[in-house]
Design an enzyme around this catalytic site. Structure first.
Site, PDB file in Angstrom:
ATOM      1  N   ASP A  34      37.458  46.774  31.883  1.00 24.83           N
ATOM      2  CA  ASP A  34      37.251  47.855  30.899  1.00 24.83           C
ATOM      3  C   ASP A  34      36.146  47.529  29.893  1.00 24.83           C
ATOM      4  OD1 ASP A  34      38.912  49.952  31.615  1.00 24.83           O
ATOM      5  OD2 ASP A  34      40.650  49.179  30.521  1.00 24.83           O
ATOM      6  N   ARG A  82      46.686  53.669  19.783  1.00 26.48           N
ATOM      7  CA  ARG A  82      46.090  52.338  19.877  1.00 26.48           C
ATOM      8  C   ARG A  82      45.975  51.699  18.485  1.00 26.48           C
ATOM      9  NH1 ARG A  82      43.446  51.678  24.895  1.00 26.48           N
ATOM     10  NH2 ARG A  82      44.651  52.860  26.428  1.00 26.48           N
ATOM     11  N   CYS A 131      32.534  56.226  24.714  1.00 24.50           N
ATOM     12  CA  CYS A 131      33.265  54.988  24.997  1.00 24.50           C
ATOM     13  C   CYS A 131      32.313  53.883  25.470  1.00 24.50           C
ATOM     14  CB  CYS A 131      34.297  55.202  26.109  1.00 24.50           C
ATOM     15  SG  CYS A 131      35.601  56.347  25.676  1.00 24.50           S
ATOM     16  N   HIS A 181      42.434  57.849  21.986  1.00 24.78           N
ATOM     17  CA  HIS A 181      41.494  57.279  21.017  1.00 24.78           C
ATOM     18  C   HIS A 181      40.882  58.452  20.265  1.00 24.78           C
ATOM     19  CE1 HIS A 181      40.497  53.278  23.310  1.00 24.78           C
ATOM     20  NE2 HIS A 181      41.158  52.990  22.200  1.00 24.78           N
TER      21      HIS A 181
HETATM   22  N1  ARG Z   1      40.536  52.103  30.078  1.00 24.73           N
HETATM   23  C1  ARG Z   1      40.175  51.997  28.704  1.00 24.73           C
HETATM   24  C2  ARG Z   1      41.429  51.924  27.853  1.00 24.73           C
HETATM   25  O1  ARG Z   1      42.366  52.629  28.145  1.00 24.73           O
HETATM   26  C3  ARG Z   1      39.323  53.151  28.293  1.00 24.73           C
HETATM   27  C4  ARG Z   1      38.757  53.021  26.920  1.00 24.73           C
HETATM   28  C5  ARG Z   1      37.952  54.208  26.506  1.00 24.73           C
HETATM   29  N2  ARG Z   1      37.247  53.961  25.329  1.00 24.73           N
HETATM   30  C6  ARG Z   1      37.154  54.793  24.271  1.00 24.73           C
HETATM   31  N3  ARG Z   1      36.367  54.463  23.306  1.00 24.73           N
HETATM   32  N4  ARG Z   1      37.889  55.875  24.195  1.00 24.73           N
HETATM   33  O2  ARG Z   1      41.518  51.184  26.901  1.00 24.73           O
END
Ligand code: ARG
Length: 281
Positions: free
Chosen positions: A81, A151, A274, A180
């Site tokens: 990632d 998160r 992202c 996010h």
């Molecule tokens: N697979 C990553 C996660 O779930 C994707 C992150 C995406 N990044 C973002 N800035 N929204 O953490």
């Protein structure tokens, strides 16, 4: 559009000005969907790393053609990632904050990005609570909009405000698809944003409309194409190509939308923003 709409759009576009930006990006050399930590990820769907690399390269070229500086962070094997560089931390106001990830699968990225920041002369601060960098911490002019709910922890917001010495406005996310802040809100310039209201609590929605009465509200179709995961230089807005409705709203507001297809990286639950860590002055 009527003639008067065209006139309005032309007036608006003449007041939109771009500013050269500084970005950090990480190539998807080791990109894969090996675990599922958000609803977009499905480990049974095959991922073509070669396609991902090509799409990512197009994004990098787009920034360069717009006159922006793009620096590269070395990808690390075993961190699939890491291409989502926005999560690497927050750099603003001459301060740098390292990310503290929510899931152990991404924990190793923190040191990789912190090391890059250190090499660039920053004294890197850490938070006690979880913060996923610019995934949840978006700079809008002199303030920071900060997401929590999935998160980044709410308690990290005060820590961030103290470190970067900027006011932080907390916003609560409620839909796991928009885990996010940068999946539900796009910063267009120092005073303009676009967002997807259903991704927020009623209270946060009200807060946003008080701060940004002209905020663009996008449709579900565009939000589900991750259309808000966009990067703007104040005039040019690089956004997922599939978000055509949002592109039209941007044109009407005087911005210049530039669609880029990052469909392969959408399989990991991320898109344009992202993949872009903005190094704010
Ligand atoms: N697979 C990553 C996660 O779930 C994707 C992150 C995406 N990044 C973002 N800035 N929204 O953490």
């Amino acid at each position: 559009m009527t003639i008067s709409d065209v006139a309005t759009a032309e007036r608006a576009s003449s007041i939109r000005t771009s500013r050269p930006r500084h970005y950090a990006m990480t190539a998807p050399t080791f990109f894969a969907v090996e675990y599922a930590i958000n609803p977009w990820m499905d480990t049974s769907v095959p991922v073509d790393t070669h396609v991902a690399l090509g799409q990512w390269e197009t994004l990098r070229q787009t920034y360069k053609e717009l006159g922006h500086t793009v620096e590269l962070v070395e990808p690390v094997t075993g961190l699939p990632d890491m291409v989502y560089a926005a999560n690497g931390g927050l750099i603003v106001n001459d301060k740098a904050v390292a990310a503290r990830f929510a899931y152990p699968q991404r924990a190793g990225e923190s040191a990789a990005y912190a090391e890059w920041m250190t090499r660039h002369g920053y004294d890197v601060a850490e938070t006690r609570h979880i913060n996923e960098g610019q995934g949840d911490l978006l700079v809008v002019g002199a303030i920071i909009l900060a997401g929590h709910g999935f998160r980044t922890q709410h308690q990290a917001h005060d820590e961030i405000a103290a470190i970067v010495e900027m006011p932080v406005v907390s916003l609560e996310l409620v839909d796991p698809r928009f885990y996010h802040l940068d999946t539900a809100l796009a910063v267009l310039d120092d005073t303009a944003i676009a967002f997807y209201p259903p991704a927020f609590t009623e209270r946060s929605r009200t807060k946003l409309l008080e701060l940004f009465p002209d905020a663009i509200e996008v449709t579900s179709a565009d939000a589900y194409a991750l259309g808000l995961n966009a990067v703007s230089d104040g005039r040019n807005v690089v956004l997922p190509a599939a978000a055509t409705g949002f592109a039209e709203q941007l044109s009407d507001a005087g911005f210049r939308p530039i669609g880029v297809d990052l469909s392969e990286l959408l399989k990991g639950g991320g898109s344009i923003k992202c993949c872009t860590l903005e190094v704010h002055p």
